[in-house]
Design a protein around this motif. Structure first.
Motif, PDB file in Angstrom:
ATOM      1  N   ASP A 105      -4.099  -8.864  -4.049  1.00  0.00           N
ATOM      2  CA  ASP A 105      -3.748 -10.247  -3.754  1.00  0.00           C
ATOM      3  C   ASP A 105      -3.687 -10.489  -2.240  1.00  0.00           C
ATOM      4  O   ASP A 105      -4.189 -11.494  -1.740  1.00  0.00           O
ATOM      5  N   HIS A 106      -3.103  -9.569  -1.507  1.00  0.00           N
ATOM      6  CA  HIS A 106      -3.022  -9.708  -0.047  1.00  0.00           C
ATOM      7  C   HIS A 106      -4.413  -9.611   0.588  1.00  0.00           C
ATOM      8  O   HIS A 106      -4.689 -10.294   1.583  1.00  0.00           O
ATOM      9  N   LEU A 107      -5.270  -8.790   0.021  1.00  0.00           N
ATOM     10  CA  LEU A 107      -6.645  -8.702   0.540  1.00  0.00           C
ATOM     11  C   LEU A 107      -7.402 -10.015   0.308  1.00  0.00           C
ATOM     12  O   LEU A 107      -8.189 -10.439   1.155  1.00  0.00           O
ATOM     13  N   ILE A 108      -7.157 -10.648  -0.822  1.00  0.00           N
ATOM     14  CA  ILE A 108      -7.768 -11.958  -1.091  1.00  0.00           C
ATOM     15  C   ILE A 108      -7.314 -12.949  -0.022  1.00  0.00           C
ATOM     16  O   ILE A 108      -8.123 -13.706   0.519  1.00  0.00           O
ATOM     17  N   GLU A 109      -6.029 -12.929   0.286  1.00  0.00           N
ATOM     18  CA  GLU A 109      -5.487 -13.806   1.334  1.00  0.00           C
ATOM     19  C   GLU A 109      -6.157 -13.515   2.678  1.00  0.00           C
ATOM     20  O   GLU A 109      -6.546 -14.447   3.398  1.00  0.00           O
ATOM     21  N   ALA A 110      -6.300 -12.252   3.018  1.00  0.00           N
ATOM     22  CA  ALA A 110      -6.934 -11.877   4.290  1.00  0.00           C
ATOM     23  C   ALA A 110      -8.383 -12.357   4.345  1.00  0.00           C
ATOM     24  O   ALA A 110      -8.850 -12.833   5.388  1.00  0.00           O
ATOM     25  N   LYS A 111      -9.078 -12.284   3.217  1.00  0.00           N
ATOM     26  CA  LYS A 111     -10.464 -12.769   3.167  1.00  0.00           C
ATOM     27  C   LYS A 111     -10.511 -14.286   3.297  1.00  0.00           C
ATOM     28  O   LYS A 111     -11.312 -14.830   4.065  1.00  0.00           O
ATOM     29  N   GLU A 112      -9.632 -14.974   2.573  1.00  0.00           N
ATOM     30  CA  GLU A 112      -9.624 -16.439   2.621  1.00  0.00           C
ATOM     31  C   GLU A 112      -9.281 -16.965   4.009  1.00  0.00           C
ATOM     32  O   GLU A 112      -9.772 -18.012   4.404  1.00  0.00           O
ATOM     33  N   GLU A 113      -8.440 -16.236   4.722  1.00  0.00           N
ATOM     34  CA  GLU A 113      -8.077 -16.637   6.085  1.00  0.00           C
ATOM     35  C   GLU A 113      -9.098 -16.140   7.110  1.00  0.00           C
ATOM     36  O   GLU A 113      -8.938 -16.361   8.308  1.00  0.00           O
ATOM     37  N   GLU A 114     -10.140 -15.471   6.608  1.00  0.00           N
ATOM     38  CA  GLU A 114     -11.234 -14.929   7.419  1.00  0.00           C
ATOM     39  C   GLU A 114     -10.767 -13.884   8.433  1.00  0.00           C
ATOM     40  O   GLU A 114     -11.303 -13.754   9.526  1.00  0.00           O
ATOM     41  N   TYR A 115      -9.755 -13.106   8.027  1.00  0.00           N
ATOM     42  CA  TYR A 115      -9.306 -11.979   8.846  1.00  0.00           C
ATOM     43  C   TYR A 115     -10.172 -10.751   8.590  1.00  0.00           C
ATOM     44  O   TYR A 115     -10.238  -9.865   9.430  1.00  0.00           O
ATOM     45  N   ILE A 116     -10.776 -10.709   7.398  1.00  0.00           N
ATOM     46  CA  ILE A 116     -11.706  -9.626   7.062  1.00  0.00           C
ATOM     47  C   ILE A 116     -12.977 -10.240   6.499  1.00  0.00           C
ATOM     48  O   ILE A 116     -12.960 -11.345   5.962  1.00  0.00           O
ATOM     49  N   LEU A 146      -0.594  -1.962  -6.500  1.00  0.00           N
ATOM     50  CA  LEU A 146      -2.039  -2.039  -6.282  1.00  0.00           C
ATOM     51  C   LEU A 146      -2.548  -3.454  -6.519  1.00  0.00           C
ATOM     52  O   LEU A 146      -3.411  -3.944  -5.774  1.00  0.00           O
ATOM     53  N   ALA A 147      -2.017  -4.135  -7.519  1.00  0.00           N
ATOM     54  CA  ALA A 147      -2.393  -5.533  -7.761  1.00  0.00           C
ATOM     55  C   ALA A 147      -1.931  -6.408  -6.599  1.00  0.00           C
ATOM     56  O   ALA A 147      -2.654  -7.320  -6.168  1.00  0.00           O
ATOM     57  N   GLU A 148      -0.759  -6.109  -6.055  1.00  0.00           N
ATOM     58  CA  GLU A 148      -0.255  -6.854  -4.904  1.00  0.00           C
ATOM     59  C   GLU A 148      -1.160  -6.642  -3.688  1.00  0.00           C
ATOM     60  O   GLU A 148      -1.441  -7.585  -2.943  1.00  0.00           O
ATOM     61  N   VAL A 149      -1.611  -5.413  -3.493  1.00  0.00           N
ATOM     62  CA  VAL A 149      -2.550  -5.124  -2.398  1.00  0.00           C
ATOM     63  C   VAL A 149      -3.779  -6.010  -2.530  1.00  0.00           C
ATOM     64  O   VAL A 149      -4.218  -6.636  -1.560  1.00  0.00           O
ATOM     65  N   ALA A 153       0.838  -1.208   0.000  1.00  0.00           N
ATOM     66  CA  ALA A 153       0.000   0.000   0.000  1.00  0.00           C
ATOM     67  C   ALA A 153       0.869   1.253   0.000  1.00  0.00           C
ATOM     68  O   ALA A 153       0.569   2.231  -0.702  1.00  0.00           O
ATOM     69  N   ARG A 154       1.934   1.232   0.773  1.00  0.00           N
ATOM     70  CA  ARG A 154       2.858   2.373   0.797  1.00  0.00           C
ATOM     71  C   ARG A 154       3.564   2.534  -0.541  1.00  0.00           C
ATOM     72  O   ARG A 154       3.799   3.651  -1.007  1.00  0.00           O
ATOM     73  N   SER A 155       3.915   1.431  -1.153  1.00  0.00           N
ATOM     74  CA  SER A 155       4.603   1.462  -2.431  1.00  0.00           C
ATOM     75  C   SER A 155       3.731   2.075  -3.524  1.00  0.00           C
ATOM     76  O   SER A 155       4.233   2.775  -4.409  1.00  0.00           O
ATOM     77  N   GLU A 212     -13.158  -2.879  -4.624  1.00  0.00           N
ATOM     78  CA  GLU A 212     -13.667  -1.783  -5.459  1.00  0.00           C
ATOM     79  C   GLU A 212     -12.757  -0.559  -5.371  1.00  0.00           C
ATOM     80  O   GLU A 212     -12.507   0.102  -6.373  1.00  0.00           O
ATOM     81  N   GLU A 213     -12.257  -0.287  -4.180  1.00  0.00           N
ATOM     82  CA  GLU A 213     -11.331   0.836  -3.988  1.00  0.00           C
ATOM     83  C   GLU A 213     -10.039   0.604  -4.766  1.00  0.00           C
ATOM     84  O   GLU A 213      -9.494   1.521  -5.373  1.00  0.00           O
ATOM     85  N   CYS A 214      -9.549  -0.627  -4.759  1.00  0.00           N
ATOM     86  CA  CYS A 214      -8.354  -0.995  -5.537  1.00  0.00           C
ATOM     87  C   CYS A 214      -8.601  -0.784  -7.029  1.00  0.00           C
ATOM     88  O   CYS A 214      -7.766  -0.197  -7.732  1.00  0.00           O
TER      89      CYS A 214
END
Length: 122
Positions: A79-90, A74-77, A44-46, A100-102
């Motif tokens: 991908d990490h959000l997908i991981e967070a969803k799959e792990e049920e962190y979000i 942004l694509a990496e962000v 996100a910082r990048s 949508e923001e991405c």
């Protein structure tokens, strides 16, 4: 335009970064502090940093590579959000909203790259 902060693409990526900090990073478990937390924050910082650096370059071809790097971040962000969803962190709702923001950030950045490409051809 006075600074990179005036760029709509930087503003969109900055909004995304702020949302990730408040809506995702604080919800990650301690075990992810040096893994997903760190990777997501760096990506996100990048995204914003590369837009800023690209803006600071004076030659189109030199600046364009930084805007492309921002697209990659942004694509990496996402991908990490997908991981967070799959792990049920979000939640699914949080994921969809941030996705949508991405996509919005990518669309604006792509538009800016197109604008600069056309301007360079003139």
């Amino acid at each position: 335009m006075d600074t990179f902060e005036d760029l709509k693409c930087w503003q969109a990526a900055q909004t995304l970064k702020r949302r990730i900090k408040t809506e995702v990073l604080n919800n990650l478990p301690t075990k992810e502090k040096y893994e997903l937390h760190s990777q997501l924050l760096r990506a996100a910082r990048s995204a914003t940093a590369n837009i800023a650096e690209g803006w600071g370059r004076y030659h189109f071809l030199d600046s364009r590579k930084f805007f492309y790097n921002s697209r990659g971040s942004l694509a990496e962000v996402l991908d990490h959000l997908i991981e967070a969803k799959e792990e049920e962190y979000i939640s699914e709702d949080t994921f969809q909203s941030l996705k949508e923001e991405c996509q919005k950030s990518l669309k604006i950045l792509n538009g800016y790259i197109r604008y600069l490409t056309e301007k360079n051809r003139e």
